[in-house]
Design a protein around this motif. Structure first.
Motif, PDB file in Angstrom:
ATOM      1  N   ILE A 296       0.864  -1.190   0.000  1.00  0.00           N
ATOM      2  CA  ILE A 296       0.000   0.000   0.000  1.00  0.00           C
ATOM      3  C   ILE A 296       0.897   1.235   0.000  1.00  0.00           C
TER       4      ILE A 296
ATOM      5  N   SER B 187       1.140   8.690  -0.563  1.00  0.00           N
ATOM      6  CA  SER B 187       1.976   9.823  -0.951  1.00  0.00           C
ATOM      7  C   SER B 187       1.122  11.019  -1.324  1.00  0.00           C
TER       8      SER B 187
ATOM      9  N   ARG C  44       4.331   8.321  -5.824  1.00  0.00           N
ATOM     10  CA  ARG C  44       3.367   7.228  -5.699  1.00  0.00           C
ATOM     11  C   ARG C  44       3.567   6.230  -6.833  1.00  0.00           C
TER      12      ARG C  44
ATOM     13  N   GLY D 241       1.409  -3.220  -6.098  1.00  0.00           N
ATOM     14  CA  GLY D 241       1.320  -1.869  -5.553  1.00  0.00           C
ATOM     15  C   GLY D 241      -0.103  -1.367  -5.576  1.00  0.00           C
ATOM     16  N   ILE D 242      -0.547  -0.807  -4.467  1.00  0.00           N
ATOM     17  CA  ILE D 242      -1.916  -0.289  -4.324  1.00  0.00           C
ATOM     18  C   ILE D 242      -1.830   1.173  -3.915  1.00  0.00           C
ATOM     19  N   ASP D 243      -2.606   2.001  -4.578  1.00  0.00           N
ATOM     20  CA  ASP D 243      -2.663   3.417  -4.228  1.00  0.00           C
ATOM     21  C   ASP D 243      -3.463   3.577  -2.935  1.00  0.00           C
ATOM     22  N   GLY D 244      -2.772   3.918  -1.862  1.00  0.00           N
ATOM     23  CA  GLY D 244      -3.419   4.063  -0.557  1.00  0.00           C
ATOM     24  C   GLY D 244      -3.726   5.511  -0.195  1.00  0.00           C
ATOM     25  N   GLY D 245      -3.647   6.389  -1.188  1.00  0.00           N
ATOM     26  CA  GLY D 245      -4.029   7.789  -0.924  1.00  0.00           C
ATOM     27  C   GLY D 245      -2.903   8.594  -0.306  1.00  0.00           C
ATOM     28  N   ARG D 246      -3.282   9.590   0.453  1.00  0.00           N
ATOM     29  CA  ARG D 246      -2.348  10.575   0.996  1.00  0.00           C
ATOM     30  C   ARG D 246      -1.277   9.986   1.907  1.00  0.00           C
TER      31      ARG D 246
ATOM     32  N   GLU E 214      -0.532  10.858   4.795  1.00  0.00           N
ATOM     33  CA  GLU E 214      -1.024  10.718   6.172  1.00  0.00           C
ATOM     34  C   GLU E 214      -1.609   9.328   6.436  1.00  0.00           C
ATOM     35  N   ASN E 215      -2.063   8.652   5.370  1.00  0.00           N
ATOM     36  CA  ASN E 215      -2.622   7.310   5.550  1.00  0.00           C
ATOM     37  C   ASN E 215      -1.557   6.282   5.916  1.00  0.00           C
TER      38      ASN E 215
ATOM     39  N   LYS F  13      -3.480   1.390 -14.672  1.00  0.00           N
ATOM     40  CA  LYS F  13      -3.544   2.582 -13.809  1.00  0.00           C
ATOM     41  C   LYS F  13      -2.154   3.051 -13.408  1.00  0.00           C
TER      42      LYS F  13
ATOM     43  N   THR G 113     -11.859   9.547   5.631  1.00  0.00           N
ATOM     44  CA  THR G 113     -10.572   8.870   5.478  1.00  0.00           C
ATOM     45  C   THR G 113      -9.681   9.080   6.701  1.00  0.00           C
TER      46      THR G 113
ATOM     47  N   LEU H 128      -8.804   3.761   5.888  1.00  0.00           N
ATOM     48  CA  LEU H 128      -7.912   3.495   4.749  1.00  0.00           C
ATOM     49  C   LEU H 128      -8.684   2.867   3.593  1.00  0.00           C
TER      50      LEU H 128
ATOM     51  N   ALA I 214     -10.498   5.472   1.777  1.00  0.00           N
ATOM     52  CA  ALA I 214      -9.581   6.190   0.885  1.00  0.00           C
ATOM     53  C   ALA I 214      -9.322   5.384  -0.394  1.00  0.00           C
ATOM     54  N   ILE I 215      -9.154   4.089  -0.233  1.00  0.00           N
ATOM     55  CA  ILE I 215      -8.916   3.223  -1.404  1.00  0.00           C
ATOM     56  C   ILE I 215     -10.164   3.172  -2.287  1.00  0.00           C
TER      57      ILE I 215
ATOM     58  N   ARG J 274      -9.991   6.267  -4.370  1.00  0.00           N
ATOM     59  CA  ARG J 274      -8.924   6.220  -5.375  1.00  0.00           C
ATOM     60  C   ARG J 274      -9.281   5.324  -6.544  1.00  0.00           C
ATOM     61  N   TYR J 275      -9.923   4.190  -6.253  1.00  0.00           N
ATOM     62  CA  TYR J 275     -10.202   3.211  -7.306  1.00  0.00           C
ATOM     63  C   TYR J 275     -11.642   3.283  -7.800  1.00  0.00           C
TER      64      TYR J 275
END
Lengths: 230, 230
Positions: free
Chosen positions: A158, A161, A167, A182-187, A189-190, A229, B111, B200, B203-204, B207-208
């Motif tokens: 996860i 960034s 990211r 790889g998974i986009d986990g957002g900001r 802060e997460n 993506k 989030t 989290l 948030a995912i 994103r998705y």
């Protein structure tokens, strides 16, 4: 091909990541406080993976020569390491932080994390580097033992960034490790949650008497659309 | 067959869990501050699932009649609800807390989570109930939308508890939901991480562009040995 410097690259997690990316044909620079140890570890990984583009250097030199820096030092060394390397980081460089503030680094339990004032070790890293450095948090949840083996990694990475470029680089590096995704986990802060997940996975390892519990995110679009993506 | 009271059972998560357990043949009591609304929701779920053992009652009455209580109220109502019900909980009863202190409950982002002094909403619950009540934290990570459908749930339910009996009950209830799997997540304090995972996953989802991102723990012994463990 990327040039990846691994600060703390002689340690178990750092050398595990180094050998994975060496196997995937990347140029890897092992960074260490001790250049000789870095060179020894690099020679070992080059021999093991058959990739001659693995070298070793003192941390600052490794950072200066790379496009992507991966930080894999223990939490107790994280802040000082980043302060010492501050001038070596060029603007626009990508820093991928894999630090987890496990309480075991200060004598507590590995199933607990310390409170970090900024919210997470990765956020502390972002505060310590110069403004132009693009920070992502990733690679906290795959155990060093599994990374050091050649086995497929049954675990998502996860990535958190606030910078798309960082990211994307972290997601690409994750996808180079067989089985990882790889998974986009957002900001950024997460990263708080992702870092804590390491402690939870250690608790689950203990409960189930296993060594490499990991996690997969479900309910996403299919792998192929994820691939596009990234 | 268990008798399960769901406090906050008219809400989206509570009614989703109620219909899942009704479908699995359990006796379910929908609890609400408003007994009439509870009875209406119970009638709806009974009709929908074909299980006539679904009834509705005011929260205190629901709690008094059940062996297992599941708490699914918004975080902002959690403390007051537990204080109001304190005398209704019998010693030895099991309380499964599904609360997450999402910042959105006080106008912030979904989030993010609020800091709870005790460490997590579940630990706050454990502090508020009488000593003999056996608290487990579970069911925070499956979205209400998915629970309310009849679709298989592609998500593990991480159970955290300091009481084996409560842990086992929560794992059993998780395993009654098609596709879900109860996982022993160790001590109640680990609910900190599991609660944050909800934020989290939200948030995912964003994103998705999906609605029901979930998670699976990997690297465990095979399903069959997990089954025998529970």
């Amino acid at each position: 091909m990327h040039t990846i410097a691994i600060v703390g690259g002689t340690g178990p997690a750092g050398s595990g990541l180094a050998s994975r990316w060496a196997r995937a044909g990347q140029r890897v620079i092992i960074g260490s406080r001790d250049a000789v140890r870095a060179q020894q570890k690099a020679a070992e990984i080059a021999a093991q993976t058959g990739n001659q583009n693995v070298s070793g250097a003192a941390n600052a030199e490794a950072v200066s020569a790379a496009e992507i820096i991966v930080l894999t030092v223990p939490f107790t060394a994280q802040a000082q390491t980043l302060k010492d390397l501050k001038l070596a980081f060029r603007p626009g460089i990508i820093l991928i932080d894999a630090t987890v503030a496990l309480a075991s680094t200060v004598g507590g339990r590995a199933t607990r994390v310390l409170g970090v004032w900024q919210g997470s070790a990765a956020q502390q890293a972002a505060e310590l580097v110069s403004k132009g450095v693009l920070v992502a948090a990733a690679f906290q949840n795959i155990g060093a033992e599994l990374l050091q083996s050649a086995a497929d990694v049954d675990c998502d990475v996860i990535v958190c960034s606030d910078h798309d470029e960082a990211r994307q680089a972290a997601i690409e590096l994750a996808n180079l490790i067989p089985g990882a995704r790889g998974i986009d986990g957002g900001r950024l802060e997460n990263a708080r949650t992702v870092e804590q997940l390491t402690a939870l996975l250690i608790a689950i390892n203990t409960r189930y008497k296993v060594h490499s519990a990991g996690l997969r995110i479900t309910g996403l679009p299919t792998m192929s659309s994820l691939g596009s993506k990234t």
